[in-house]
Design a protein around this motif. Structure first.
Motif, PDB file in Angstrom:
ATOM      1  N   ALA A  36     -11.163 -11.405 -13.839  1.00  0.00           N
ATOM      2  CA  ALA A  36     -10.132 -11.913 -14.744  1.00  0.00           C
ATOM      3  C   ALA A  36      -9.005 -12.570 -13.947  1.00  0.00           C
ATOM      4  O   ALA A  36      -8.477 -13.617 -14.341  1.00  0.00           O
ATOM      5  CB  ALA A  36      -9.586 -10.780 -15.604  1.00  0.00           C
ATOM      6  N   PHE A  37      -8.637 -11.970 -12.832  1.00  0.00           N
ATOM      7  CA  PHE A  37      -7.587 -12.533 -11.990  1.00  0.00           C
ATOM      8  C   PHE A  37      -8.013 -13.906 -11.466  1.00  0.00           C
ATOM      9  O   PHE A  37      -7.256 -14.885 -11.550  1.00  0.00           O
ATOM     10  CB  PHE A  37      -7.298 -11.583 -10.830  1.00  0.00           C
ATOM     11  N   ARG A  38      -9.222 -13.982 -10.941  1.00  0.00           N
ATOM     12  CA  ARG A  38      -9.707 -15.266 -10.435  1.00  0.00           C
ATOM     13  C   ARG A  38      -9.812 -16.295 -11.553  1.00  0.00           C
ATOM     14  O   ARG A  38      -9.482 -17.479 -11.368  1.00  0.00           O
ATOM     15  CB  ARG A  38     -11.063 -15.066  -9.766  1.00  0.00           C
ATOM     16  N   GLY A  39     -10.240 -15.838 -12.722  1.00  0.00           N
ATOM     17  CA  GLY A  39     -10.389 -16.754 -13.843  1.00  0.00           C
ATOM     18  C   GLY A  39      -9.070 -17.232 -14.415  1.00  0.00           C
ATOM     19  O   GLY A  39      -9.030 -18.242 -15.134  1.00  0.00           O
ATOM     20  N   ALA A  40      -7.979 -16.518 -14.102  1.00  0.00           N
ATOM     21  CA  ALA A  40      -6.668 -16.896 -14.628  1.00  0.00           C
ATOM     22  C   ALA A  40      -5.934 -17.879 -13.725  1.00  0.00           C
ATOM     23  O   ALA A  40      -4.807 -18.276 -14.036  1.00  0.00           O
ATOM     24  CB  ALA A  40      -5.815 -15.640 -14.830  1.00  0.00           C
ATOM     25  N   VAL A  41      -6.544 -18.276 -12.610  1.00  0.00           N
ATOM     26  CA  VAL A  41      -5.932 -19.288 -11.751  1.00  0.00           C
ATOM     27  C   VAL A  41      -5.885 -20.609 -12.510  1.00  0.00           C
ATOM     28  O   VAL A  41      -6.888 -21.062 -13.065  1.00  0.00           O
ATOM     29  CB  VAL A  41      -6.719 -19.442 -10.433  1.00  0.00           C
ATOM     30  N   LEU A  59       3.555 -25.756  13.330  1.00  0.00           N
ATOM     31  CA  LEU A  59       3.188 -26.478  12.120  1.00  0.00           C
ATOM     32  C   LEU A  59       2.273 -25.623  11.245  1.00  0.00           C
ATOM     33  O   LEU A  59       1.212 -25.187  11.698  1.00  0.00           O
ATOM     34  CB  LEU A  59       2.476 -27.780  12.499  1.00  0.00           C
ATOM     35  N   PRO A  60       2.633 -25.356   9.984  1.00  0.00           N
ATOM     36  CA  PRO A  60       1.794 -24.524   9.113  1.00  0.00           C
ATOM     37  C   PRO A  60       0.432 -25.159   8.848  1.00  0.00           C
ATOM     38  O   PRO A  60       0.255 -26.376   8.973  1.00  0.00           O
ATOM     39  CB  PRO A  60       2.611 -24.429   7.819  1.00  0.00           C
ATOM     40  N   ALA A  61      -0.523 -24.322   8.463  1.00  0.00           N
ATOM     41  CA  ALA A  61      -1.853 -24.778   8.052  1.00  0.00           C
ATOM     42  C   ALA A  61      -2.207 -24.011   6.777  1.00  0.00           C
ATOM     43  O   ALA A  61      -2.665 -22.872   6.828  1.00  0.00           O
ATOM     44  CB  ALA A  61      -2.884 -24.519   9.147  1.00  0.00           C
ATOM     45  N   ILE A  62      -1.986 -24.637   5.632  1.00  0.00           N
ATOM     46  CA  ILE A  62      -2.076 -23.966   4.333  1.00  0.00           C
ATOM     47  C   ILE A  62      -3.405 -24.271   3.668  1.00  0.00           C
ATOM     48  O   ILE A  62      -3.817 -25.430   3.568  1.00  0.00           O
ATOM     49  CB  ILE A  62      -0.921 -24.401   3.405  1.00  0.00           C
ATOM     50  N   ARG A  63      -4.055 -23.220   3.195  1.00  0.00           N
ATOM     51  CA  ARG A  63      -5.365 -23.352   2.569  1.00  0.00           C
ATOM     52  C   ARG A  63      -5.313 -23.188   1.055  1.00  0.00           C
ATOM     53  O   ARG A  63      -6.119 -23.767   0.336  1.00  0.00           O
ATOM     54  CB  ARG A  63      -6.298 -22.303   3.176  1.00  0.00           C
ATOM     55  N   THR A  64      -4.378 -22.364   0.579  1.00  0.00           N
ATOM     56  CA  THR A  64      -4.314 -22.054  -0.848  1.00  0.00           C
ATOM     57  C   THR A  64      -2.874 -21.935  -1.300  1.00  0.00           C
ATOM     58  O   THR A  64      -2.058 -21.291  -0.632  1.00  0.00           O
ATOM     59  CB  THR A  64      -5.024 -20.712  -1.153  1.00  0.00           C
ATOM     60  N   VAL A  65      -2.569 -22.556  -2.436  1.00  0.00           N
ATOM     61  CA  VAL A  65      -1.336 -22.284  -3.180  1.00  0.00           C
ATOM     62  C   VAL A  65      -1.734 -22.294  -4.654  1.00  0.00           C
ATOM     63  O   VAL A  65      -1.763 -23.346  -5.291  1.00  0.00           O
ATOM     64  CB  VAL A  65      -0.235 -23.323  -2.904  1.00  0.00           C
ATOM     65  N   ALA A  66      -2.085 -21.138  -5.182  1.00  0.00           N
ATOM     66  CA  ALA A  66      -2.619 -21.028  -6.537  1.00  0.00           C
ATOM     67  C   ALA A  66      -1.668 -20.237  -7.422  1.00  0.00           C
ATOM     68  O   ALA A  66      -1.048 -19.272  -6.972  1.00  0.00           O
ATOM     69  CB  ALA A  66      -3.995 -20.365  -6.511  1.00  0.00           C
ATOM     70  N   VAL A  67      -1.573 -20.650  -8.685  1.00  0.00           N
ATOM     71  CA  VAL A  67      -0.722 -19.988  -9.666  1.00  0.00           C
ATOM     72  C   VAL A  67      -1.617 -19.296 -10.685  1.00  0.00           C
ATOM     73  O   VAL A  67      -2.594 -19.877 -11.172  1.00  0.00           O
ATOM     74  CB  VAL A  67       0.211 -21.002 -10.354  1.00  0.00           C
ATOM     75  N   VAL A  68      -1.291 -18.047 -11.017  1.00  0.00           N
ATOM     76  CA  VAL A  68      -2.146 -17.220 -11.869  1.00  0.00           C
ATOM     77  C   VAL A  68      -1.455 -16.946 -13.188  1.00  0.00           C
ATOM     78  O   VAL A  68      -0.314 -16.446 -13.223  1.00  0.00           O
ATOM     79  CB  VAL A  68      -2.495 -15.901 -11.167  1.00  0.00           C
ATOM     80  N   ALA A  69      -2.132 -17.245 -14.282  1.00  0.00           N
ATOM     81  CA  ALA A  69      -1.588 -17.013 -15.612  1.00  0.00           C
ATOM     82  C   ALA A  69      -1.505 -15.518 -15.904  1.00  0.00           C
ATOM     83  O   ALA A  69      -2.293 -14.715 -15.387  1.00  0.00           O
ATOM     84  CB  ALA A  69      -2.444 -17.705 -16.667  1.00  0.00           C
ATOM     85  N   ALA A  70      -0.559 -15.141 -16.750  1.00  0.00           N
ATOM     86  CA  ALA A  70      -0.392 -13.727 -17.104  1.00  0.00           C
ATOM     87  C   ALA A  70      -1.515 -13.247 -18.014  1.00  0.00           C
ATOM     88  O   ALA A  70      -1.844 -12.060 -18.029  1.00  0.00           O
ATOM     89  CB  ALA A  70       0.954 -13.527 -17.783  1.00  0.00           C
ATOM     90  N   GLY A  71      -2.124 -14.138 -18.761  1.00  0.00           N
ATOM     91  CA  GLY A  71      -3.201 -13.745 -19.661  1.00  0.00           C
ATOM     92  C   GLY A  71      -4.516 -13.598 -18.938  1.00  0.00           C
ATOM     93  O   GLY A  71      -4.655 -13.896 -17.756  1.00  0.00           O
ATOM     94  N   GLY A 119      -6.444 -10.607 -18.924  1.00  0.00           N
ATOM     95  CA  GLY A 119      -6.881  -9.218 -18.815  1.00  0.00           C
ATOM     96  C   GLY A 119      -6.742  -8.587 -17.455  1.00  0.00           C
ATOM     97  O   GLY A 119      -7.195  -7.461 -17.262  1.00  0.00           O
ATOM     98  N   TRP A 120      -6.115  -9.264 -16.483  1.00  0.00           N
ATOM     99  CA  TRP A 120      -6.005  -8.650 -15.161  1.00  0.00           C
ATOM    100  C   TRP A 120      -4.766  -7.776 -15.018  1.00  0.00           C
ATOM    101  O   TRP A 120      -4.740  -6.902 -14.144  1.00  0.00           O
ATOM    102  CB  TRP A 120      -6.010  -9.716 -14.063  1.00  0.00           C
ATOM    103  N   LEU A 121      -3.745  -7.985 -15.845  1.00  0.00           N
ATOM    104  CA  LEU A 121      -2.560  -7.129 -15.779  1.00  0.00           C
ATOM    105  C   LEU A 121      -2.876  -5.754 -16.333  1.00  0.00           C
ATOM    106  O   LEU A 121      -3.780  -5.607 -17.182  1.00  0.00           O
ATOM    107  CB  LEU A 121      -1.420  -7.749 -16.582  1.00  0.00           C
ATOM    108  N   PRO A 122      -2.187  -4.689 -15.892  1.00  0.00           N
ATOM    109  CA  PRO A 122      -2.377  -3.376 -16.478  1.00  0.00           C
ATOM    110  C   PRO A 122      -2.178  -3.395 -17.979  1.00  0.00           C
ATOM    111  O   PRO A 122      -1.548  -4.297 -18.544  1.00  0.00           O
ATOM    112  CB  PRO A 122      -1.308  -2.522 -15.793  1.00  0.00           C
ATOM    113  N   ARG A 123      -2.704  -2.407 -18.629  1.00  0.00           N
ATOM    114  CA  ARG A 123      -2.708  -2.383 -20.090  1.00  0.00           C
ATOM    115  C   ARG A 123      -1.325  -2.463 -20.698  1.00  0.00           C
ATOM    116  O   ARG A 123      -1.146  -2.947 -21.810  1.00  0.00           O
ATOM    117  CB  ARG A 123      -3.420  -1.113 -20.592  1.00  0.00           C
TER     118      ARG A 123
END
Length: 508
Positions: free
Chosen positions: A356-361, A484-496, A498-502
């Motif tokens: 659910a967490f991965r799917g909410a990206v 110099l940074p080397a960035i691979r991921t900058v992902a935002v995750v929606a609150a919806g 089902g990954w948040l606690p109940r």
């Protein structure tokens, strides 16, 4: 709007300092290991039958007879939890071997299980591969049932013979896991382990395997409770590899307290302050967080009501995998040879939350302050939106490196519409080393900018959670880095999703 931020400390200190810190990089086996993220530990053996944590070494092999053993049931539960591998306790401190070792009579060959013709190591290795999982082995250096223990070279010869058996007869091994257990108490025999000899066997037989904990490739986090440091560094002093020092900090008494003990010492292992004056003795030594789904490491029926719930396991995953570490979660089968129902339910729930967490990206447009996104292995510039996709278990991908003249590197993730979000994932391409020292995450909502989260070390992956907030844009600002940074991921995750606690609070 918030005040203009202070420009980042891109490279404070001398050029030599930055070069020393960024020159330390992972080997191929360490990169492959880190991408595994979550895998199972399986404590199973004689202690499962005797209902103990530490056996004495004199147990009758006839006690080992798991009547309903089903290793495919184990693997199904592990795969459901989004695990990528399994490490089996091929031999624990009691000395009973789960394979028919040629150098001892204390093995499954002397048990009634499968009329003495069984080989549990082979069953587990084969089942793991059928289910798409990698296989690893734990071999206790302490053997309470071996007469040569404490004799020096004679025991080392015995231990190496068993190591050779395990690493040459069961296919590819991804991890060889050594703990520091040693001795039978103050009046018992003590063995000085020939670690370098053991390591040489692993390198020769399984060159792709990491040697974990009492080994040079993967570092023990320092506790068995699942606690992770606020900032976990992979570039640390070489002295942390000392096997005897690690052994001193490991469990020495068979009790229930150590598994949930968290010590406060050693919280800062790799900041510039911690490494001052030690730049000539740095190594890449990433952390593994190990803990058990139950209070004990072996199955005990009395603990069936103390199994960690799915929300707690997910919080452990987020803190470990989202804190620049891998998570080794112990799941002990019962005396029947099955993973018990409470454990299966918790693992199923864990997998649901991870998916659910991965799917909410969120898919989004990405705006860079400078530079371009390129494939990690080089090549032409790519789509910046690739940064917003969460790569799962992949060692390759894309990388963003801002321009050297960019005094305040930043990534803006622009959402198609205002959306309730609750987490941001930031990851470095660790093949360039570990560079980020401070990031600040802000959000734009109703035209105003506010700070959502901030962090120090990042490394392979950092998951930053916060109270759900409706925003139209998220910015990750790099305020300090080692070169110099080397960035691979900058992902935002929606609150919806089902990954948040109940209760919709923020886990962890």
């Amino acid at each position: 709007m918030t005040p203009a931020p202070t420009p980042p400390r891109r490279a404070p200190g001398s050029v030599d300092e930055v070069e020393a810190l960024t020159a330390v990089r992972p080997g191929a086996r360490q990169v492959a290991w880190q991408s595994m993220e979550l895998y199972a530990f399986v404590h199973f053996g004689m202690n499962t039958m005797t209902d103990r944590e530490w056996g004495l070494g004199d147990e009758d092999p006839a006690l080992f007879d798991p009547a309903e053993l089903d290793v495919d049931q184990w693997m199904t539960a592990f795969a459901a939890a989004e695990m990528t591998g399994v490490i089996l306790t091929a031999k624990h401190h009691d000395g009973f071997c789960l394979w028919p070792s040629r150098v001892t009579t204390r093995s499954v060959a002397a048990s009634p299980w499968r009329d003495g013709r069984g080989d549990l190591v082979r069953l587990v290795a084969d089942a793991a591969r059928r289910h798409g999982l990698r296989f690893g082995v734990y071999l206790s250096p302490w053997d309470r049932g071996e007469a040569t223990y404490g004799s020096g070279k004679a025991y080392d010869d015995f231990f190496v013979a068993q190591l050779e058996e395990l690493l040459s007869g069961y296919g590819e091994v991804f991890s060889v896991w050594f703990d520091g257990a040693n001795g039978n108490g103050p009046d018992g025999p003590h063995q000085d382990y020939d670690w370098e000899r053991y390591y040489a066997v692993v390198r020769r037989r399984q060159p792709g395997a990491v040697i974990s904990v009492c080994g040079p490739d993967v570092r023990w986090c320092g506790n068995e409770a699942g606690h992770t440091r606020a900032d976990e560094w992979s570039v640390v002093p070489a002295g942390l590899r000392d096997a005897e020092r690690i052994a001193e900090g490991s469990q020495h008494v068979d009790d229930g307290a150590f598994s949930r003990l968290v010590r406060s010492d050693g919280e800062d292992l790799g900041s510039r302050a911690a490494l001052a004056g030690r730049l000539d003795e740095l190594v890449w030594y990433p952390a593994e967080v190990n803990t058990s789904i139950r209070p004990g490491w072996f199955h005990h029926r009395r603990e069936d009501d103390a199994v960690r719930c799915a929300d707690e396991l997910f919080a452990l995953w987020r803190a470990a995998v989202g804190g620049n570490a891998c998570l080794l979660l112990n799941v002990p089968p019962d005396s029947r040879g099955l993973v018990a129902d409470p454990d299966v339910a918790a693992l199923t729930g864990l997998g649901e939350r991870i998916r659910a967490f991965r799917g909410a990206v969120l898919a989004a447009d990405v705006v860079l302050s400078s530079g371009a996104v390129r494939p990690a292995a080089g090549g032409p510039a790519g789509d910046p939106a690739a940064l917003a996709r969460l790569a799962v278990g992949a060692a390759a991908g894309c990388v963003w490196r801002p321009a050297a003249s960019d005094r305040l590197p930043a990534v803006s993730v622009v959402l198609p519409a205002p959306t309730e979000v609750a987490a941001v994932v930031v990851g470095e391409d660790i093949t360039y080393g570990q560079r980020l020292e401070r990031i600040v995450v802000t959000a734009v909502a109703d035209g105003r900018e506010e700070v959502l989260a901030e962090a120090g070390a990042v490394g392979y992956r950092r998951i930053l959670c916060f109270a759900p907030r409706v925003v139209s844009e998220v910015r990750v600002r790099i305020e300090a880095s080692r070169g110099l940074p080397a960035i691979r991921t900058v992902a935002v995750v929606a609150a919806g999703g089902g990954w948040l606690p109940r209760d919709r609070g923020v886990a962890g």
